[in-house]
Design a protein around this motif. Sequence first.
Motif, mmCIF file in Angstrom:
data_model
loop_
_atom_site.group_PDB
_atom_site.id
_atom_site.type_symbol
_atom_site.label_atom_id
_atom_site.label_comp_id
_atom_site.label_asym_id
_atom_site.label_seq_id
_atom_site.Cartn_x
_atom_site.Cartn_y
_atom_site.Cartn_z
ATOM 1 N N ILE A 11 0.652 -1.285 -0.045
ATOM 2 C CA ILE A 11 0.040 -0.044 -0.183
ATOM 3 C C ILE A 11 0.991 1.292 -0.037
ATOM 4 O O ILE A 11 0.582 2.259 -0.637
ATOM 5 N N SER A 57 2.773 1.693 -3.483
ATOM 6 C CA SER A 57 1.831 2.127 -4.494
ATOM 7 C C SER A 57 1.754 3.681 -4.178
ATOM 8 O O SER A 57 1.600 4.471 -5.365
ATOM 9 N N PRO A 110 -2.175 -3.690 -9.594
ATOM 10 C CA PRO A 110 -3.532 -3.345 -8.878
ATOM 11 C C PRO A 110 -3.689 -4.563 -8.181
ATOM 12 O O PRO A 110 -3.597 -5.652 -8.382
ATOM 13 N N GLY A 111 -4.502 -4.158 -6.916
ATOM 14 C CA GLY A 111 -4.890 -5.287 -5.931
ATOM 15 C C GLY A 111 -5.772 -4.666 -4.949
ATOM 16 O O GLY A 111 -6.103 -3.420 -4.783
ATOM 17 N N LEU A 112 -6.032 -5.851 -3.971
ATOM 18 C CA LEU A 112 -6.739 -5.292 -2.822
ATOM 19 C C LEU A 112 -6.307 -6.161 -1.509
ATOM 20 O O LEU A 112 -5.607 -7.210 -1.736
ATOM 21 N N ALA A 159 -14.970 -5.128 -3.058
ATOM 22 C CA ALA A 159 -13.634 -4.753 -3.107
ATOM 23 C C ALA A 159 -13.205 -5.065 -4.308
ATOM 24 O O ALA A 159 -12.287 -4.296 -4.823
ATOM 25 N N ALA A 192 -11.279 -2.592 -6.974
ATOM 26 C CA ALA A 192 -9.903 -2.762 -7.475
ATOM 27 C C ALA A 192 -9.742 -2.965 -8.867
ATOM 28 O O ALA A 192 -8.715 -2.522 -9.418
ATOM 29 N N PHE A 193 -10.397 -3.657 -9.484
ATOM 30 C CA PHE A 193 -10.079 -4.124 -11.018
ATOM 31 C C PHE A 193 -11.250 -3.588 -11.730
ATOM 32 O O PHE A 193 -11.135 -3.843 -13.117
ATOM 33 N N GLN A 233 -3.815 -9.765 -5.672
ATOM 34 C CA GLN A 233 -3.278 -8.809 -6.483
ATOM 35 C C GLN A 233 -3.215 -9.530 -8.042
ATOM 36 O O GLN A 233 -2.849 -10.632 -8.428
ATOM 37 N N ARG A 234 -3.326 -8.308 -9.019
ATOM 38 C CA ARG A 234 -3.057 -8.713 -10.379
ATOM 39 C C ARG A 234 -1.979 -9.668 -10.823
ATOM 40 O O ARG A 234 -0.707 -9.193 -10.522
#
Length: 885
Positions: A16, A19, A27-29, A94, A98-99, A177-178
């Motif tokens: 976090i 980023s 990208p992710g959560l 979420a 995120a996506f 996470q991507r």
Amino acid sequence: PPPSLSEVGGKALSLIKSSAVGLPVPPGLVLTVFFFELWLDRILRSDEWTEFLSHTTTEESDPSRQKELCDAIKQRCNADLTLSSMQHEELNLAIRAAFGSDDIGVVAVRSSSPEEDLLGSSFAGGYDTTLGVTSSTLEEALRISFSSAFDHRVVSYKSRQNQISCIERPRIAVVIQRQIKSDTSGVAFGYNPSNNCFDEIMIGANFGLGETVVGGTVTPDTYIVDRSSSPPVILDKKVGDKATVMRLNDEGGGTREEKDDGGNNNANVLALTDEQILEVAGLVTRVEESRDDDDDDDGSPVDIEWAYDEGETLHLLQARPVTAHLPLFPEMLTERGAPKRLYLDIMVMTQGFSDPLSVFGLDVWRKIVGAMKATMSTFGKSGLVWNIHGRQYFNLSNMLKVTGGHAMVDKGFRKVDRSIDRALGSIDISDYVPAAVPEGAKGMLWKQVKELFRMVPYMFRSMWNADQALQDYIQRSDQLMERCYEDVCSKDAPIGTALDAIIDDLTAFIPGIGALMVGMLSRALLHKIFSQSEEGEELLISLCMDLNGNPTSEMGHAMVKLAEYPEIQNTSTGDEFVQKLEHNQFSKEFTDMYHQYLKKFGCRGIREIDAATPRSYERQQGIFDTLKQIDIHHNQIKNVSERRQQAYLKLLTIAKDIGKENAFKYHANLIQRLCGYREHPKFLVVQIVDRMRRHALHIGEEFVSQGRLQTVTQIFHLTLDQIAQAQTNTHIDLFALITTNLDPYKKVENVKQWPVLIDSRGKILRGTRDSQSQQDGLILGDPISPGVIKGKAKVFNNPYEKPLLTGEIIVARFTEPSWTPLFINAAAIVMEIGGPMQHGAIIAREYGIPCVSGVINATTIFSDGDLLEVDGSAGTVLVHSSIES
């Protein structure tokens, strides 16, 4: 503001923050700890958890049984845990945030524990990661990450870290996470793990996904980058076999492994170009710079996972602080690119132990040795010695700059310790010499000349009449020791004043050591006389065995005599011994001799130069146990006098043949009378340290009675000045001082083996022999004490852990005076560190025991019962047979 560590865990919090400062994080959560409370509650109410907890909280838990219980909990997780409707709803929200859609595509699912990826606890490889996850496999991947909180690897790590509360109440968050479809990926460290250098970055790389590198299932490419240069320079590139490559499946998620049978030629192709190597190194530096303003950051290097996608764009997948490096105290660091300094750890080199001295112990020690030697009298950044947080270093950079400094380093260190010579020979030492003489090192040559000038009259007196000079020395040293034996000052006496008074006496006494130096001069002259004789050097070592006046040798003789008494032989336990002693049930002859031993040698023991270390007289059961182990019929002390006499006669014959009979007799006489006392000054220091220990404990008792300390021994967490001020000012908060004093200690408490040489950029200097061959069981070390012996190995981490039987070989990292009783039974000594002037070397020669030092990792490559042949003349250890084989 970013979420708290307790909510998202170390891994997620790092991503976090990375980023947020613009680093290339996919990208992710994060599913927080709270998201999994429902699952955790269900597990904590299960029968498996109850049984696990009852077993794990006992002092003697069986690791194999513990693993079975951990596996049972993980099975319960996989069988019973499903997402509730509320969890599904939170997860979908979420994912969309995120996506940008309900479809996650392909992601990586990683655990993120609040105890993971922190300074001091990495849990590297403990928690599970799932790659190539799709919407259909997401819930299963979440269960895998969640259940890894109960993995036996994690529980064992927490136990070793003493994180019991974390075992009893585990917490876990998960990162989604991507997934990067990596063309090349791997890891990178913000230091070089092979030498600890903070200026060098090490990169490991493989084709495909980085899991093969992280998991250690392949030998990756390895690259070293020097970032102190401008621009950074690639120092080394090594091609790994990269025998396995993990890739994402083209469709449906998941991963596959591709084995390189030689057709892909991975072993001959670098995974990264030079430009990419430098780009990854630059990413490491950017990550570290982004952490500079972080309150939790202490400047430690980072460990990152990275990946290049098919479009050759670099991504940061993870970042965490390195926990396995050896940190250097901030005061000793220099800025990257600035002139470097070189430090030599005095404790490791001369005393043999790595543990730091106590706060009080270092303060006392530095004042004593500073009064004794000019080279030890200037402290801090600009001086020759740095006393810092329990450690004591020579600042070799400053020493090299003073007049005669190169000679001091060459004769004082390189000539007497081959490992130091090899290490210094591996560098360009001029890189570490400052441009100007530091302020604290100015006038050092003059100080040394004055120190020597004060000794000259005693040297001439000793040459003229050695007996009278020796008697004068003994009388003065006895007076100083008697002062240490006297009743300790009252609790009200200023502690600093008490030490200063003794140091004044010590300072007046020091020039008298010049009388003993004549014996060492005679030793050097005989070495020159017999330099052409093949066996001359070994015979001279035998000539110097068991000399008069050596306190450690005297202690050994006294212990053998005590061990021979029926009072020892007929007593079974230490408790029985102490009880009989207290009730006067032993003969007067034994009791008198025992109390004389206690008075003179009771202050000796492990880490005896630290006032915080308990003395042997404080635990007399231990003295009995040591005496009981001595083989009174066969030991090294029994025949050492005869060996010395034989050496004398052989040398006399050689001297007659070369026309040096009178010179030999004269110098041999001086050696016999004086050389044994070369250890005596240190013995006096130990007596002074013990006196200051007793004084400090008296004051500690007073502070405890006042409620200012919780335990008496906390007094050793304070400096001399702090104690003195607290004696006159009852308002001083001692607990606050102790917290401040111990904080730097805690930051390095996991370091168990400190290097002898390290520079101000963290680089450990070791050097290598011309041949490190261990072919045919022959292992190379440094010759310390001559002789060849065959026997069974007994590996020791401390001198009290187990008995040593007659004829066994001591294998240890180092030894110090507390090991002396073991030497009485030992057939030979093998050590990892220590030159000819270290305690183990000196006593080995005193007792005529073959000794080899500088055997790298001796305590791990040898096991109890291995049959070894130790050649102290050649410096080799031959393994005839091992227990494992």
